[in-house]
Design an enzyme around this catalytic site. Structure first.
Site, PDB file in Angstrom:
ATOM      1  N   HIS A  54       4.293 -11.916   3.206  1.00  0.00           N
ATOM      2  CA  HIS A  54       4.752 -10.826   4.146  1.00  0.00           C
ATOM      3  C   HIS A  54       4.246 -11.041   5.733  1.00  0.00           C
ATOM      4  O   HIS A  54       3.005 -11.454   5.766  1.00  0.00           O
ATOM      5  CB  HIS A  54       4.115  -9.570   3.503  1.00  0.00           C
ATOM      6  N   CYS A  77       6.235  -2.787   6.553  1.00  0.00           N
ATOM      7  CA  CYS A  77       5.052  -3.127   6.305  1.00  0.00           C
ATOM      8  C   CYS A  77       4.361  -2.216   5.221  1.00  0.00           C
ATOM      9  O   CYS A  77       5.189  -1.385   4.868  1.00  0.00           O
ATOM     10  CB  CYS A  77       4.250  -3.247   7.496  1.00  0.00           C
ATOM     11  N   ARG A  82      -5.653   3.961  14.729  1.00  0.00           N
ATOM     12  CA  ARG A  82      -5.852   3.219  13.640  1.00  0.00           C
ATOM     13  C   ARG A  82      -7.130   2.070  14.048  1.00  0.00           C
ATOM     14  O   ARG A  82      -6.976   1.428  14.913  1.00  0.00           O
ATOM     15  CB  ARG A  82      -4.898   2.539  13.105  1.00  0.00           C
ATOM     16  N   CYS A  83      -8.131   2.054  13.195  1.00  0.00           N
ATOM     17  CA  CYS A  83      -9.097   1.083  13.461  1.00  0.00           C
ATOM     18  C   CYS A  83      -9.393   0.208  12.068  1.00  0.00           C
ATOM     19  O   CYS A  83      -8.922   0.457  10.904  1.00  0.00           O
ATOM     20  CB  CYS A  83     -10.345   1.878  13.659  1.00  0.00           C
ATOM     21  N   HIS A 138       5.034   2.560  11.103  1.00  0.00           N
ATOM     22  CA  HIS A 138       4.048   3.165  12.211  1.00  0.00           C
ATOM     23  C   HIS A 138       4.331   4.444  12.682  1.00  0.00           C
ATOM     24  O   HIS A 138       3.441   5.259  13.240  1.00  0.00           O
ATOM     25  CB  HIS A 138       4.051   1.934  13.384  1.00  0.00           C
ATOM     26  N   GLU A 194       8.688  -7.771   9.454  1.00  0.00           N
ATOM     27  CA  GLU A 194       8.893  -6.707   9.892  1.00  0.00           C
ATOM     28  C   GLU A 194      10.336  -6.798  11.016  1.00  0.00           C
ATOM     29  O   GLU A 194      10.305  -7.957  11.638  1.00  0.00           O
ATOM     30  CB  GLU A 194       7.865  -6.287  10.991  1.00  0.00           C
ATOM     31  N   SER A 200       0.866  -1.207  -0.034  1.00  0.00           N
ATOM     32  CA  SER A 200       0.044  -0.017  -0.036  1.00  0.00           C
ATOM     33  C   SER A 200       0.960   1.132  -0.094  1.00  0.00           C
ATOM     34  O   SER A 200       1.881   1.480   0.591  1.00  0.00           O
ATOM     35  CB  SER A 200      -1.116  -0.049   1.105  1.00  0.00           C
TER      36      SER A 200
HETATM   37  C1  LIG Z   1      -1.614  -4.305   8.450  1.00  0.00           C
HETATM   38  N1  LIG Z   1      -2.384  -4.259   9.766  1.00  0.00           N
HETATM   39  C2  LIG Z   1      -3.862  -4.468   9.358  1.00  0.00           C
HETATM   40  C3  LIG Z   1      -4.316  -5.186  10.434  1.00  0.00           C
HETATM   41  N2  LIG Z   1      -5.708  -5.569  10.262  1.00  0.00           N
HETATM   42  C4  LIG Z   1      -6.340  -5.245   9.227  1.00  0.00           C
HETATM   43  N3  LIG Z   1      -7.794  -5.506   9.107  1.00  0.00           N
HETATM   44  N4  LIG Z   1      -5.947  -4.453   8.217  1.00  0.00           N
HETATM   45  C5  LIG Z   1      -4.711  -4.022   8.140  1.00  0.00           C
HETATM   46  O1  LIG Z   1      -4.082  -3.525   7.398  1.00  0.00           O
HETATM   47  N5  LIG Z   1      -3.678  -5.446  11.599  1.00  0.00           N
HETATM   48  C6  LIG Z   1      -2.504  -5.316  11.726  1.00  0.00           C
HETATM   49  C7  LIG Z   1      -1.982  -4.252  10.944  1.00  0.00           C
HETATM   50  C8  LIG Z   1      -2.708  -2.822  11.508  1.00  0.00           C
HETATM   51  N6  LIG Z   1      -2.501  -1.670  10.877  1.00  0.00           N
HETATM   52  C9  LIG Z   1      -3.363  -0.918  10.404  1.00  0.00           C
HETATM   53  C10 LIG Z   1      -2.903   0.152   9.709  1.00  0.00           C
HETATM   54  C11 LIG Z   1      -3.856   1.001   9.057  1.00  0.00           C
HETATM   55  C12 LIG Z   1      -5.060   0.939   9.261  1.00  0.00           C
HETATM   56  C13 LIG Z   1      -6.010   2.120   8.924  1.00  0.00           C
HETATM   57  O2  LIG Z   1      -5.492   2.899   8.302  1.00  0.00           O
HETATM   58  N7  LIG Z   1      -7.495   2.138   9.153  1.00  0.00           N
HETATM   59  C14 LIG Z   1      -8.331   3.150   8.749  1.00  0.00           C
HETATM   60  C15 LIG Z   1      -9.474   2.658   8.207  1.00  0.00           C
HETATM   61  C16 LIG Z   1      -9.398   1.673   6.782  1.00  0.00           C
HETATM   62  C17 LIG Z   1     -10.665   1.599   6.095  1.00  0.00           C
HETATM   63  O3  LIG Z   1     -11.442   0.703   6.307  1.00  0.00           O
HETATM   64  N8  LIG Z   1     -10.914   2.974   5.475  1.00  0.00           N
HETATM   65  C18 LIG Z   1     -12.125   3.002   4.674  1.00  0.00           C
HETATM   66  C19 LIG Z   1     -13.178   3.991   5.275  1.00  0.00           C
HETATM   67  C20 LIG Z   1     -12.494   5.201   5.535  1.00  0.00           C
HETATM   68  C21 LIG Z   1     -13.369   6.251   6.332  1.00  0.00           C
HETATM   69  O4  LIG Z   1     -13.087   6.423   7.316  1.00  0.00           O
HETATM   70  N9  LIG Z   1     -14.445   6.590   5.613  1.00  0.00           N
HETATM   71  C22 LIG Z   1     -14.934   7.971   6.251  1.00  0.00           C
HETATM   72  C23 LIG Z   1     -15.658   8.626   5.179  1.00  0.00           C
HETATM   73  C24 LIG Z   1     -14.543   8.992   4.118  1.00  0.00           C
HETATM   74  C25 LIG Z   1     -13.858  10.345   4.283  1.00  0.00           C
HETATM   75  O5  LIG Z   1     -14.758  11.330   4.303  1.00  0.00           O
HETATM   76  O6  LIG Z   1     -12.714  10.413   4.995  1.00  0.00           O
HETATM   77  C26 LIG Z   1     -16.287   7.278   7.174  1.00  0.00           C
HETATM   78  O7  LIG Z   1     -16.555   6.157   6.933  1.00  0.00           O
HETATM   79  O8  LIG Z   1     -16.638   8.024   7.937  1.00  0.00           O
HETATM   80  C27 LIG Z   1     -11.906   3.417   3.398  1.00  0.00           C
HETATM   81  O9  LIG Z   1     -10.684   3.837   3.080  1.00  0.00           O
HETATM   82  O10 LIG Z   1     -12.557   3.480   2.418  1.00  0.00           O
HETATM   83  C28 LIG Z   1      -8.360   4.160   9.769  1.00  0.00           C
HETATM   84  O11 LIG Z   1      -8.690   5.322   9.475  1.00  0.00           O
HETATM   85  O12 LIG Z   1      -8.336   3.958  10.807  1.00  0.00           O
HETATM   86  C29 LIG Z   1      -5.722  -0.118  10.368  1.00  0.00           C
HETATM   87  C30 LIG Z   1      -4.827  -0.998  10.744  1.00  0.00           C
HETATM   88  N1  LIG Z   2       0.042  -5.331   1.320  1.00  0.00           N
HETATM   89  C1  LIG Z   2      -0.371  -4.682   2.328  1.00  0.00           C
HETATM   90  C2  LIG Z   2       0.017  -5.544   3.810  1.00  0.00           C
HETATM   91  C3  LIG Z   2      -0.254  -5.020   5.307  1.00  0.00           C
HETATM   92  S1  LIG Z   2       0.288  -6.236   6.160  1.00  0.00           S
HETATM   93  C4  LIG Z   2      -0.190  -3.192   2.610  1.00  0.00           C
HETATM   94  O1  LIG Z   2       0.865  -2.942   2.244  1.00  0.00           O
HETATM   95  O2  LIG Z   2      -0.866  -2.468   3.538  1.00  0.00           O
HETATM   96 ZN   LIG Z   3       2.153  -5.623   7.352  1.00  0.00          ZN
END
Ligand SMILES: CN1c2c(nc(N)[nH]c2=O)NC[C@@H]1CNc1ccc(C(=O)N[C@@H](CCC(=O)N[C@@H](CCC(=O)N[C@@H](CCC(=O)O)C(=O)O)C(=O)O)C(=O)O)cc1
Ligand SMILES: N[C@@H](CCS)C(=O)O
Ligand SMILES: [Zn+2]
Length: 768
Positions: free
Chosen positions: A652, A737, A525-526, A705, A676, A443
């Site tokens: 990965h 990552c 982050r969620c 991070h 990592e 990403s």
């Molecule tokens: C690699 N990691 C991940 C884990 N688990 C996952 N399920 N995915 C992962 O990538 N576990 C270990 C690690 C943890 N790391 C991370 C890293 C980054 C995030 C992250 O960035 N989360 C985002 C939410 C991602 C998402 O689903 N985005 C959606 C919705 C976006 C949004 O907020 N939309 C708004 C409206 C849009 C706007 O106007 O901005 C809304 O809904 O209100 C998308 O991109 O479409 C975060 O923001 O926290 C998580 C774990």
């Molecule tokens: N391909 C993913 C792996 C996250 S663990 C990314 O780059 O976000």
């Molecule tokens: Zn990763």
């Protein structure tokens, strides 16, 4: 009277309010006072939900701006000097440890963050020194938050992480060699002081979490419980009544520790995951001790089976009497979304099957009444039985075609055509890669523009064509930047993906997904885990369009990017009515088709991410672990082995604790692994020499991070350290990552330094 209890409530708020406030504060858009006020508002709102639902024992100090272990690091003044010496405000010092700090002339990296037991939540590792001291912070947070609730008319039970768990989850800082558990005698007096302060503030009882008890413990850790809890129990009436909480496993193998708790009020056990421990635990309790029975699952989103829970509770009550049994959530509800009430788009039948945090709070309150006076909650009990029956009888859960395909899987489908040496010879010619190839993990920054466009597309405000065109432009940009940076294997940047698991869940049959069911992963982050409700299959290719387009406009090899079967399973909410191995094999078959389709469309490097492989490992060694590893590894191999030898499979893992797990990683037979490593000691890589690992490895050199941009010298030093343990021909250079959480200027800065460092070594080794 049977009481009800919640071990912890999610912090983010119904609309991810805390995430928004934290990020606004970090961006200097709101003041510290604004952020603190938002924290206070959220805490009060969450206590109120629990109070209004009729829960008897409501937790406090379960809130954290970033992470509750990080709270304890500050609470015990266990903050490394490199942070205290910056003279930041306590809140900024706290965030500096969580996410690094690079502004106003201060440049300090974050502490290491790792997985919390077998969950997708990450905690900040206590990082301890040889000359470590501990003392209680001024205005201790647990006392402050207890008083805050008290002022609002809510009596709470503060939650502390126990001293043994705190130390056992810690590590010696770089340059120190202290065994954290040896510090127990220094740490316990601080707990004693804190408990006295809590009692003086009016806290009658405190929950001390010692989840470390579900692990196999080394003798030093086991032995630490006795002195620690004798000192705490010696407080007598000067301290609050204490319940020791364990979760995520059973504690039967650590029963010899329980005498240490003999003078404490009670013990909490996870009966959602391990109901079979009930009888044995009851026998271990002292004559007056209370059992906190964790029957409402804090880790899933399924409605509680009331009939089953009532049977468990009744047998506890029969043995102990109603006054010695508390109905509780199995763990904190941190791992569940805030409320089901926000979900307006779930199919009506399926909606009835779920229960999120706020609904689970109601479940404990109902169960406590049900075991005393079932008639008082007859309507709720009947509705629960109807919902469970509708799920059992639903046609959504069963797909005969999926079952048929699973029955036809053969052992040969799990293996590549040839061994690595033969494969690599073909890949080398096919891909013409330099020494120390550079790549990224998939990403690129998920900018607000990307999110806004996706949001508009989801809401139907822009057409599919317009969204596709936008994504193509983002891919073009990612490729142009990789050209400028001089990377060797490209990625398309994943702009079309909301999340690496949710994206696939939304394209697979057998899943449903939510609109608001966010769960904290780390810091702000969620994730919004999709929910597996039935047999899984792939109606159509999921990633081919974007990867094919990216390859068509790229002059370097383009890496296809998939999330592996185990990670899709673990980071979804899985079914609880079918074994996870079955669900994982279904995912593997769907991904196998995707891998083959990518190859057919000209993608000859394919990365299948399995960062959740390790976290799925049963917490204790033994037969359960071996069984898990067999089906998890088989699923990865089934997903990836359908390609030609000349196609390079990458995998990965974004965690560094791979030593005890090395054989499973090796068994995946991936041509290239990225792991990592940037925050860990490079000597951990020694296992690759010791085990004569033949394939290629990219230990991360960039902590993604943190917003901090590492210098070129730091990259060089890291690579130099790695070369002490890895052969130059097997070393890839990449970040820890994906870069989705970073900003473009950070990414460009860091990757420029990373590529320059790789080129430096390439030159050195080519000359030599
Ligand atoms: C690699 N990691 C991940 C884990 N688990 C996952 N399920 N995915 C992962 O990538 N576990 C270990 C690690 C943890 N790391 C991370 C890293 C980054 C995030 C992250 O960035 N989360 C985002 C939410 C991602 C998402 O689903 N985005 C959606 C919705 C976006 C949004 O907020 N939309 C708004 C409206 C849009 C706007 O106007 O901005 C809304 O809904 O209100 C998308 O991109 O479409 C975060 O923001 O926290 C998580 C774990
Ligand atoms: N391909 C993913 C792996 C996250 S663990 C990314 O780059 O976000
Ligand atoms: Zn990763």
């Amino acid at each position: 009277m049977v009481q009800s209890s919640v071990l912890g409530f999610p912090r983010m708020g119904a609309l991810r309010d805390l995430k928004k406030a934290n990020e606004a504060y970090w961006a200097d858009k709101i003041s510290q006072a604004d952020l603190l006020a938002e924290g206070k508002r959220l805490r009060l709102a969450h206590w109120k939900i629990q109070k209004d639902t009729g829960v008897d024992i409501i937790p406090s100090n379960d809130f954290a701006f970033y992470d509750h272990i990080l709270d304890h690091i500050q609470l015990f003044n266990a903050v490394p000097d490199r942070y205290t010496s910056q003279k930041l405000s306590p809140l900024d010092e706290y965030f500096a440890m969580g996410r690094g700090h690079q502004k106003g002339g201060v440049d300090v990296p974050s502490l290491e963050m790792v997985k919390w037991f077998d969950s997708n939540y990450h905690y900040v590792k206590p990082t301890l020194q040889d000359n470590q001291t501990f003392s209680l912070a001024k205005d201790p947070k647990p006392v402050r938050e207890f008083l805050e609730a008290k002022e609002a008319g809510i009596q709470t039970r503060p939650v502390l992480v126990g001293p043994v768990t705190f130390l056992a989850l810690g590590k010696a800082d770089r340059g120190s060699s202290v065994d954290p558990i040896s510090l127990i005698d220094k740490l316990v007096p601080v707990y004693v002081e804190l408990l006295k302060a809590l009692k003086a503030a009016g806290a009658d009882s405190v929950q001390i979490d010692e989840p470390i008890l579900v692990f196999d413990l080394k003798p030093e850790v086991k032995n630490a419980f006795k002195p620690a809890y004798e000192a705490i129990a010696a407080l007598g009436s000067a301290g609050p009544a204490i319940t020791i909480a364990t979760y995520f496993g059973d504690i039967v193998h650590n029963f010899d520790v329980l005498p240490a708790f003999a003078n404490l009020q009670g013990i909490h056990v996870d009966l959602a995951r391990n109901p079979e421990q009930l009888e044995a635990v009851i026998k271990q309790l002292g004559p007056k001790q209370i059992l906190s029975a964790g029957v409402v699952d804090g880790r899933n989103i399924w409605k509680n089976n009331f009939a089953k829970s009532i049977a468990v509770l009744q047998s506890a009550i029969k043995a102990l009497g109603p006054d010695r049994v508390v109905v509780a959530t199995s763990s904190s509800l941190l791992h569940t979304p805030h409320t089901l009430a926000s979900e307006k788009k779930l199919p009506a039948d399926v909606y009835e099957w779920f229960s999120f945090a706020s609904e689970k709070v109601k479940e404990v309150a109902i169960l406590a009444k049900a075991v005393t006076d079932a008639e008082s909650v007859r309507a709720e009990l009947d509705a629960n039985a109807v919902a469970l029956k509708s799920r059992t009888e639903s046609t959504r859960t069963n797909d005969p075609k999926v079952k048929e395909r699973q029955a036809q899987v053969t052992p040969e489908q799990h293996d590549r055509k040839s061994e690595f040496d033969t494969r690599y010879a073909q890949q080398k010619t096919h891909l013409s890669l330099p020494l120390f190839p550079t790549t990224t993990i998939g990403s690129f920054p998920q900018t607000s523009e990307i999110r806004v466009q996706r949001n508009k597309f989801t809401k139907g405000e822009i057409s599919e064509q317009a969204y596709d065109d936008f994504i193509k432009k983002e891919i073009d940009l990612a490729i142009q930047i990789q050209d400028e940076l001089g990377l060797d294997v490209y990625v398309h940047g994943e702009p079309e993906r909301n999340d690496m698991v949710q994206y696939f869940g939304e394209r697979l049959q057998g899943y449903v997904f939510t609109t608001h069911a966010w769960v904290q992963s780390y810091g702000s982050r969620c994730v919004r885990p999709p929910i597996i409700v039935g047999d899984i299959s792939r109606p159509a290719p999921m990633t081919v369009k974007e990867s094919k387009y990216a390859a068509s406009v790229s002059k370097k090899p383009m890496k296809g990017m998939l999330t592996g079967p185990v990670t899709c399973l673990r980071w979804s909410f899985p079914r609880d009515d079918v074994h996870q191995s079955v669900q994982c094999q279904q995912l593997a078959l769907a991904l196998r088709d995707e891998v083959v389709d990518l190859e057919k469309n000209g993608i000859f490097v394919i990365q299948v991410d399995e960062p959740a492989l390790r976290e799925g490992l049963p917490l204790r060694k033994g037969a359960e672990r071996d069984a898990y590893l067999k089906w998890a590894v088989d699923s990865f191999k089934l997903a990836t082995a359908g390609v030609e030898d000349s196609t390079q499979i990458h995998s990965h893992f974004c965690y560094s604790e791979f030593q005890d797990f090395f054989h499973a990683i090796a068994a995946l037979d991936a041509d290239v692994l990225s792991i990592e490593n940037s925050k860990s000691d490079a000597k951990l890589l020694k296992v690759f020499i010791d085990e004569a690992y033949p394939r290629h490895i990219g230990p991360g050199v960039y902590d993604i991070h943190s917003p901090r941009v590492p210098t070129e010298a730091e990259f060089k030093q890291r690579i130099q350290e790695m070369l002490e343990y890895l052969r130059p021909e097997q070393l890839w250079i990449n970040p820890d990552c994906g870069l989705k959480t970073r900003k473009w200027d950070e990414v460009k800065g860091a990757l420029t330094h990373m590529v320059n460092a790789a080129k430096y070594f390439r030159e050195q080794y080519t000359k030599a």
